[in-house]
Design a protein around this motif. Sequence first.
Motif, PDB file in Angstrom:
ATOM      1  N   PHE A   1      53.240  54.857  36.398  1.00  0.00           N
ATOM      2  CA  PHE A   1      51.821  54.892  36.034  1.00  0.00           C
ATOM      3  C   PHE A   1      51.288  53.512  35.667  1.00  0.00           C
ATOM      4  N   GLN A   2      51.924  52.862  34.708  1.00  0.00           N
ATOM      5  CA  GLN A   2      51.421  51.570  34.239  1.00  0.00           C
ATOM      6  C   GLN A   2      51.559  50.495  35.316  1.00  0.00           C
ATOM      7  N   SER A   3      52.713  50.445  35.967  1.00  0.00           N
ATOM      8  CA  SER A   3      52.960  49.415  36.964  1.00  0.00           C
ATOM      9  C   SER A   3      51.987  49.519  38.141  1.00  0.00           C
ATOM     10  N   LEU A   4      51.818  50.720  38.683  1.00  0.00           N
ATOM     11  CA  LEU A   4      50.937  50.886  39.839  1.00  0.00           C
ATOM     12  C   LEU A   4      49.474  50.747  39.442  1.00  0.00           C
ATOM     13  N   GLY A   5      49.100  51.288  38.295  1.00  0.00           N
ATOM     14  CA  GLY A   5      47.711  51.201  37.859  1.00  0.00           C
ATOM     15  C   GLY A   5      47.232  49.768  37.746  1.00  0.00           C
ATOM     16  N   ILE A   6      48.092  48.888  37.254  1.00  0.00           N
ATOM     17  CA  ILE A   6      47.720  47.483  37.079  1.00  0.00           C
ATOM     18  C   ILE A   6      47.843  46.708  38.388  1.00  0.00           C
ATOM     19  N   SER A   7      48.984  46.858  39.077  1.00  0.00           N
ATOM     20  CA  SER A   7      49.233  46.040  40.273  1.00  0.00           C
ATOM     21  C   SER A   7      48.252  46.355  41.404  1.00  0.00           C
ATOM     22  N   ILE A   8      47.931  47.636  41.610  1.00  0.00           N
ATOM     23  CA  ILE A   8      47.006  47.986  42.687  1.00  0.00           C
ATOM     24  C   ILE A   8      45.598  47.488  42.367  1.00  0.00           C
ATOM     25  N   ALA A   9      45.190  47.576  41.100  1.00  0.00           N
ATOM     26  CA  ALA A   9      43.874  47.059  40.704  1.00  0.00           C
ATOM     27  C   ALA A   9      43.780  45.557  40.962  1.00  0.00           C
ATOM     28  N   ILE A  10      44.867  44.827  40.684  1.00  0.00           N
ATOM     29  CA  ILE A  10      44.873  43.381  40.935  1.00  0.00           C
ATOM     30  C   ILE A  10      44.842  43.099  42.434  1.00  0.00           C
ATOM     31  N   GLU A  11      45.614  43.853  43.217  1.00  0.00           N
ATOM     32  CA  GLU A  11      45.616  43.666  44.667  1.00  0.00           C
ATOM     33  C   GLU A  11      44.236  43.971  45.264  1.00  0.00           C
ATOM     34  N   ARG A  12      43.554  44.949  44.719  1.00  0.00           N
ATOM     35  CA  ARG A  12      42.198  45.251  45.185  1.00  0.00           C
ATOM     36  C   ARG A  12      41.253  44.103  44.846  1.00  0.00           C
ATOM     37  N   ASP A  13      41.361  43.591  43.628  1.00  0.00           N
ATOM     38  CA  ASP A  13      40.483  42.508  43.189  1.00  0.00           C
ATOM     39  C   ASP A  13      40.725  41.234  43.997  1.00  0.00           C
ATOM     40  N   GLU A  14      41.964  40.992  44.390  1.00  0.00           N
ATOM     41  CA  GLU A  14      42.292  39.806  45.180  1.00  0.00           C
ATOM     42  C   GLU A  14      42.113  40.039  46.677  1.00  0.00           C
ATOM     43  N   ARG A  15      41.550  41.170  47.037  1.00  0.00           N
ATOM     44  CA  ARG A  15      41.231  41.556  48.425  1.00  0.00           C
ATOM     45  C   ARG A  15      42.473  41.732  49.311  1.00  0.00           C
ATOM     46  N   VAL A  16      43.628  41.964  48.680  1.00  0.00           N
ATOM     47  CA  VAL A  16      44.837  42.254  49.449  1.00  0.00           C
ATOM     48  C   VAL A  16      44.686  43.598  50.153  1.00  0.00           C
ATOM     49  N   LEU A  17      44.152  44.586  49.435  1.00  0.00           N
ATOM     50  CA  LEU A  17      43.975  45.914  50.030  1.00  0.00           C
ATOM     51  C   LEU A  17      42.995  45.871  51.194  1.00  0.00           C
ATOM     52  N   ARG A  18      41.948  45.084  51.041  1.00  0.00           N
ATOM     53  CA  ARG A  18      40.944  44.973  52.114  1.00  0.00           C
ATOM     54  C   ARG A  18      41.559  44.397  53.384  1.00  0.00           C
TER      55      ARG A  18
ATOM     56  N   ILE B   1      44.222  55.887  38.659  1.00  0.00           N
ATOM     57  CA  ILE B   1      43.560  55.116  37.597  1.00  0.00           C
ATOM     58  C   ILE B   1      43.316  53.670  38.020  1.00  0.00           C
ATOM     59  N   SER B   2      43.980  53.208  39.073  1.00  0.00           N
ATOM     60  CA  SER B   2      43.770  51.837  39.533  1.00  0.00           C
ATOM     61  C   SER B   2      42.342  51.604  40.009  1.00  0.00           C
ATOM     62  N   SER B   3      41.619  52.672  40.315  1.00  0.00           N
ATOM     63  CA  SER B   3      40.228  52.538  40.752  1.00  0.00           C
ATOM     64  C   SER B   3      39.249  52.456  39.585  1.00  0.00           C
ATOM     65  N   VAL B   4      39.716  52.658  38.365  1.00  0.00           N
ATOM     66  CA  VAL B   4      38.833  52.642  37.193  1.00  0.00           C
ATOM     67  C   VAL B   4      38.447  51.231  36.756  1.00  0.00           C
ATOM     68  N   PRO B   5      39.399  50.279  36.644  1.00  0.00           N
ATOM     69  CA  PRO B   5      39.022  48.930  36.196  1.00  0.00           C
ATOM     70  C   PRO B   5      38.021  48.281  37.150  1.00  0.00           C
ATOM     71  N   LYS B   6      37.060  47.566  36.590  1.00  0.00           N
ATOM     72  CA  LYS B   6      36.068  46.881  37.413  1.00  0.00           C
ATOM     73  C   LYS B   6      36.620  45.612  38.044  1.00  0.00           C
ATOM     74  N   SER B   7      37.683  45.083  37.469  1.00  0.00           N
ATOM     75  CA  SER B   7      38.308  43.882  38.011  1.00  0.00           C
ATOM     76  C   SER B   7      39.786  43.886  37.669  1.00  0.00           C
ATOM     77  N   GLY B   8      40.534  42.990  38.321  1.00  0.00           N
ATOM     78  CA  GLY B   8      41.955  42.889  38.040  1.00  0.00           C
ATOM     79  C   GLY B   8      42.230  42.406  36.631  1.00  0.00           C
ATOM     80  N   LYS B   9      41.310  41.609  36.079  1.00  0.00           N
ATOM     81  CA  LYS B   9      41.501  41.072  34.732  1.00  0.00           C
ATOM     82  C   LYS B   9      41.453  42.165  33.668  1.00  0.00           C
ATOM     83  N   SER B  10      40.678  43.200  33.902  1.00  0.00           N
ATOM     84  CA  SER B  10      40.553  44.275  32.907  1.00  0.00           C
ATOM     85  C   SER B  10      41.548  45.406  33.126  1.00  0.00           C
TER      86      SER B  10
END
Length: 282
Positions: free
Chosen positions: A90-107, A178-187
């Motif tokens: 939960f914690q690992s994926l929630g944070i890492s995926i949010a950061i990857e999304r913010d850094e446009r890795v997912l895109r 939950i990785s879709s909840v943060p507005k940015s990777g920093k949060s």
Amino acid sequence: MTTAAVRAHAGRDTDVRLPSAWSLGLQRGGLEIKQFFRMRDQVVFTFAFPVVFLFLFASIFSDDIDSAGITASQLYVPAMMAAGIMSTSFQSLGISIAIERDERVLRRLRGTPMPPAAYFLGKIWLVLVTGFLETVILLLVGTTLYDVDLPSDLTRWAEFAWIFVLGLTACALLGIAISSVPKSGKSATSVVVLPFLVLQFISGVYIAIDTIPDWMLNVGALFPLKWMCQGLRGVFLPDSARVLEQTGSWEFGRIALVLGAWCIGGLLLCLLTFRWKTRRDG
């Protein structure tokens, strides 16, 4: 080139099969695992965090619990195992995926021919490996330092296996959601860690079940962590410790139903909420 040659060449092209999502998921999982173990500080922190907390709590609260036939130290071992499983999923994926999304890795990944399922399979392989290693480490510490006995019959090991798989799957799916909840990777860290920390206090990780108010336990019972803690206590503690549970029973059947329901519910949440782009990308 003759018409026959063109047809033969086209036929050879159509015979070439693209890799399946499963095989690509295995390759993606291998890449994720390699990347994880290359970041030594992350590896140390991930595996050491629950071990350090286990040592602290087991050292502070080490008295015998006469009514249950165990020590308080032994009570913390399965609880920290459950927390470790949730931490690596939960914690690992929630944070890492949010950061990857913010850094446009997912895109960028979404723009490749790789099936979306392969990306998620890669993440699942990562949490399976890290969750298993975390559990093994905590078991070694528990059996070596705190006299926790390993199960002597296959039934208990089978119960451990499905609790581990269902719990890890449910928590991983919730982490993806939950990785879709943060507005940015920093949060992301703040958004993901806070509910996880609260759940640890009301699910029997840091505080014994028999000292937590019933209304808090009822709130904790809505989520997987409480049932993972209870199930692992049932696997690794003697039956005399059942008196500490809210109902005086391990409730393995109910644990299976709740964790299975969260696997289905977590999958639905992922399908409804997951985004490949950040909100600012539209």
